[in-house]
Design a protein around this motif. Sequence first.
Motif, PDB file in Angstrom:
ATOM      1  N   ARG A 119     -61.743  50.926 -50.732  1.00 51.39           N
ATOM      2  CA  ARG A 119     -62.025  50.128 -49.535  1.00 51.39           C
ATOM      3  C   ARG A 119     -62.870  48.916 -49.924  1.00 51.39           C
ATOM      4  O   ARG A 119     -63.908  48.628 -49.335  1.00 51.39           O
ATOM      5  CB  ARG A 119     -62.709  50.981 -48.480  1.00 51.39           C
ATOM      6  N   LEU A 120     -62.391  48.210 -50.907  1.00 49.45           N
ATOM      7  CA  LEU A 120     -63.125  47.082 -51.480  1.00 49.45           C
ATOM      8  C   LEU A 120     -63.493  46.043 -50.436  1.00 49.45           C
ATOM      9  O   LEU A 120     -64.555  45.416 -50.509  1.00 49.45           O
ATOM     10  CB  LEU A 120     -62.272  46.448 -52.587  1.00 49.45           C
ATOM     11  N   TRP A 121     -62.610  45.853 -49.457  1.00 51.39           N
ATOM     12  CA  TRP A 121     -62.830  44.825 -48.443  1.00 51.39           C
ATOM     13  C   TRP A 121     -64.029  45.115 -47.548  1.00 51.39           C
ATOM     14  O   TRP A 121     -64.500  44.234 -46.845  1.00 51.39           O
ATOM     15  CB  TRP A 121     -61.574  44.650 -47.599  1.00 51.39           C
ATOM     16  N   THR A 122     -64.523  46.352 -47.564  1.00 55.25           N
ATOM     17  CA  THR A 122     -65.667  46.685 -46.722  1.00 55.25           C
ATOM     18  C   THR A 122     -66.992  46.305 -47.354  1.00 55.25           C
ATOM     19  O   THR A 122     -68.025  46.326 -46.665  1.00 55.25           O
ATOM     20  CB  THR A 122     -65.686  48.182 -46.385  1.00 55.25           C
ATOM     21  N   VAL A 123     -66.995  45.974 -48.646  1.00 64.47           N
ATOM     22  CA  VAL A 123     -68.256  45.645 -49.320  1.00 64.47           C
ATOM     23  C   VAL A 123     -68.271  44.238 -49.899  1.00 64.47           C
ATOM     24  O   VAL A 123     -69.342  43.630 -50.009  1.00 64.47           O
ATOM     25  CB  VAL A 123     -68.580  46.682 -50.416  1.00 64.47           C
ATOM     26  N   LEU A 124     -67.119  43.719 -50.320  1.00 60.20           N
ATOM     27  CA  LEU A 124     -67.036  42.332 -50.754  1.00 60.20           C
ATOM     28  C   LEU A 124     -66.523  41.482 -49.594  1.00 60.20           C
ATOM     29  O   LEU A 124     -65.951  41.982 -48.630  1.00 60.20           O
ATOM     30  CB  LEU A 124     -66.117  42.190 -51.964  1.00 60.20           C
ATOM     31  N   GLY A 125     -66.729  40.178 -49.690  1.00 61.12           N
ATOM     32  CA  GLY A 125     -66.343  39.290 -48.598  1.00 61.12           C
ATOM     33  C   GLY A 125     -67.529  38.995 -47.716  1.00 61.12           C
ATOM     34  O   GLY A 125     -68.687  38.972 -48.167  1.00 61.12           O
ATOM     35  N   LEU A 211     -62.051  37.591 -50.794  1.00 56.00           N
ATOM     36  CA  LEU A 211     -61.912  38.676 -49.823  1.00 56.00           C
ATOM     37  C   LEU A 211     -62.255  38.233 -48.412  1.00 56.00           C
ATOM     38  O   LEU A 211     -62.582  39.057 -47.546  1.00 56.00           O
ATOM     39  CB  LEU A 211     -62.766  39.880 -50.220  1.00 56.00           C
ATOM     40  N   ALA A 212     -62.168  36.934 -48.153  1.00 57.04           N
ATOM     41  CA  ALA A 212     -62.391  36.452 -46.791  1.00 57.04           C
ATOM     42  C   ALA A 212     -61.356  37.064 -45.863  1.00 57.04           C
ATOM     43  O   ALA A 212     -60.171  37.142 -46.189  1.00 57.04           O
ATOM     44  CB  ALA A 212     -62.297  34.933 -46.746  1.00 57.04           C
ATOM     45  N   SER A 213     -61.785  37.475 -44.677  1.00 57.48           N
ATOM     46  CA  SER A 213     -60.855  38.055 -43.705  1.00 57.48           C
ATOM     47  C   SER A 213     -60.300  37.009 -42.754  1.00 57.48           C
ATOM     48  O   SER A 213     -59.482  37.325 -41.886  1.00 57.48           O
ATOM     49  CB  SER A 213     -61.552  39.158 -42.903  1.00 57.48           C
ATOM     50  N   TRP A 214     -60.733  35.763 -42.920  1.00 56.05           N
ATOM     51  CA  TRP A 214     -60.236  34.668 -42.094  1.00 56.05           C
ATOM     52  C   TRP A 214     -60.430  33.386 -42.892  1.00 56.05           C
ATOM     53  O   TRP A 214     -61.248  33.327 -43.815  1.00 56.05           O
ATOM     54  CB  TRP A 214     -61.003  34.626 -40.772  1.00 56.05           C
ATOM     55  N   ALA A 215     -59.679  32.366 -42.561  1.00 55.97           N
ATOM     56  CA  ALA A 215     -59.792  31.091 -43.263  1.00 55.97           C
ATOM     57  C   ALA A 215     -59.532  29.954 -42.286  1.00 55.97           C
ATOM     58  O   ALA A 215     -58.960  30.154 -41.214  1.00 55.97           O
ATOM     59  CB  ALA A 215     -58.789  31.028 -44.419  1.00 55.97           C
ATOM     60  N   GLU A 216     -59.966  28.779 -42.681  1.00 56.44           N
ATOM     61  CA  GLU A 216     -59.659  27.602 -41.881  1.00 56.44           C
ATOM     62  C   GLU A 216     -58.156  27.355 -41.881  1.00 56.44           C
ATOM     63  O   GLU A 216     -57.436  27.746 -42.804  1.00 56.44           O
ATOM     64  CB  GLU A 216     -60.371  26.379 -42.439  1.00 56.44           C
ATOM     65  N   ARG A 217     -57.718  26.659 -40.863  1.00 52.46           N
ATOM     66  CA  ARG A 217     -56.300  26.310 -40.793  1.00 52.46           C
ATOM     67  C   ARG A 217     -56.006  25.203 -41.802  1.00 52.46           C
ATOM     68  O   ARG A 217     -56.723  24.211 -41.877  1.00 52.46           O
ATOM     69  CB  ARG A 217     -55.952  25.845 -39.380  1.00 52.46           C
TER      70      ARG A 217
END
Length: 724
Positions: A119-125, A211-217
């Motif tokens: 569950r890497l995304w829960t600690v990095l980002g 590991l960003a969960s969102w990004a600019e358009r």
Amino acid sequence: MLAQLARGEHGDPHAVLGPHPHDGAVTVRVLKPLAGSVTVRYRLPAPTRRAPDGWARAALAHEHEGVWVGVLPVADVPAYRLEIAYEGSETLHRDDPYRFLPTLGERDLHLIGEGRHERLWTVLGAHVHRYDGLGVAPDVTGTAFAVWAPRARAVRLKADVNDWDGREHPMRQLGSSGVWELFVPDVGGGATYKYVILGADGVWREKADPLASWAERPPQTASRVFESAYEWGDGEWMADRAARAPISEPMSVYELHLASWRRDRSYAQLADELVPYLVDLGFTHVELMPVMQHPFGGSWGYHVTGYYAPDSRFGDPDGLRLLIDRLHRAGVGVILDWVPGHFATDEWALARFDGAPLYEDPNPQRGWHTEWGSHIFDFGRPEVRNFLYANALYWLEEFHADGLRVDGVASMLYLDYAREEGEWTPNVHGGRENLEAVQFLQELNATAYRRVPGIAMIAEESTTWPGVTQPTSAGGLGFGFKWNMGWMHDSLQYLRREPVHRSFHHHELTFSFTYAWSENYVLPLSHDEVVHGKGSLLRKMPGDRWQQLANLRAYYAFMWAHPGKQMVFMGDELGQEAEWAESRELDWWLLEHPEHRGLRDAVRDVNARYRESRALWASDDDPASFAWIAADAPRNVAAFLRRSGEDELVSATNFSAVPHHGYRLGLPGDGAWEECLNTDAEAYGGSGAGNLGAVTAVTGGHDGWPAHADVVLPPLATVWFRRG
């Protein structure tokens, strides 16, 4: 030390900044390079005459190049906040990032170092955290940032909160893990940021968060903080899915490119329009071409820069959750196209992330994709494999995807893929197999199926690699399905021919049945067959418009009856005239013409009859579910039986341009056989030839079958018969 800190080169800024108790007092250092003054407002152990509310202030002195320092006359570290004054602006009240403990624990760091953090995304980002003030200080809301950059000499955070001046927020390196971390108060959802990384080569680089969960358009390239508030409503779907085995379930897949199905739609608008469309047509699944963040729309999503961020062109990540949730509640599964074989070259993304090859293989013979002009992941590095298989789990678990179609598997398996002699080096055994990539794929599939039962992992694999869908315990790659590229190539080659010539090439139609059970197959008519000058499926068919549409109707029904699961690309159901282009939407105007509406209606009915007929899907992995009835090359006929348990269906296709009257079909039993589908029906734009709804089989052997019936096989048509 202070000079190193001011230059941003100190690997542990928390050792200098923040509160440090000593000798019965607490020294506080703050890094605010452009401030005019900095004051600490801190909580006293007890109210005094000078501080009746229990709060006191201490002005900090400028010490060195933006570093401010002061001593608080208290024995233990108190609750405190900063008051920062800038020339010409109001005083800002901020919490101090450097008074907080790391947000990653030792177990997390150990698993990251081992390449085993599932569950890497829960600690990095970037993750929003909230801390209770416990009644002595205001509650704190902020964001914890963590990034893996093992060769970096320093990392800074550049963001809205510091007016994009990274000097104010140097990050700390957590031991030897290669992870850099910082909790920044007063940062919440929607904030934009990047990392500024000082590489081993001494060069500062701005990088988006891997590991960003969102990004600019696009064309903007910053990462964004996101905190999901979505409440799923697909609990029944998810529970049922976990109890199912996809190989024994119906699967007819509609492949979709979000940006060009309908133009300028958000995730929510697509949910309103796409869901009822797919339900009406009866597809069991939709396969979305890559929805991961990518900068160039013309790449169709296959050159990814943000592996954990849904495409922001259509909205925020909860918008994608909404779309998938709505599909599930309508009974439609969702397969996501996923690209672990290579990644985009954009300098602000993964490429040379910490100043040298990190995610990409440093060996150019393994790290550069000559065919696609992109970087290849370093499959031999455990942390990189972890990044990828955790990413697969992220889409399966966080977005409830029902499966992943893994792009470019063949390019991963072979060291000499798209390379000339002398451009590749054999493996340790002297072979051409990429052993590290094989290990990654096995680890990926074993982990995905263990954690998320009921999903489908699908390989786009175009070679004869053995055991693609065999379990990893038996030495296979562990996929659930493999695209049958041989069937696609051979059948389209056959259909391109004029009917008068097809009898000489009947093997192109029948050869796929000789290996149909060597793997668990999906029969793909994908976007790749209608681009780059190949023309639409309609344009591949010979003859006039009536014959072209008849060929397609017959082909689809033949395909749906063939062993394996089915997939068509959007527009195939319309008889799309033009070759697909991502810059425009489908030719919906074709539905103004009755013959194209007829093709769409035929697809709807094929799907409906398919889902009703267990014989066509419940035993797809069993060769006993199939038997030839007629492989009649001179008359361009292919007829066969599909069965599962007591359910039996006969599919008979006439790929010649003339009808066959009184065509004798051997059948497994006498009695009534319902004509449950006829692609030549007038309602579809056909000639209306057929069998008046049913035929009667009589006892009497024919071609090894105990009964037979004399039937009408219309021109360029497929007819299905079910035992009445």
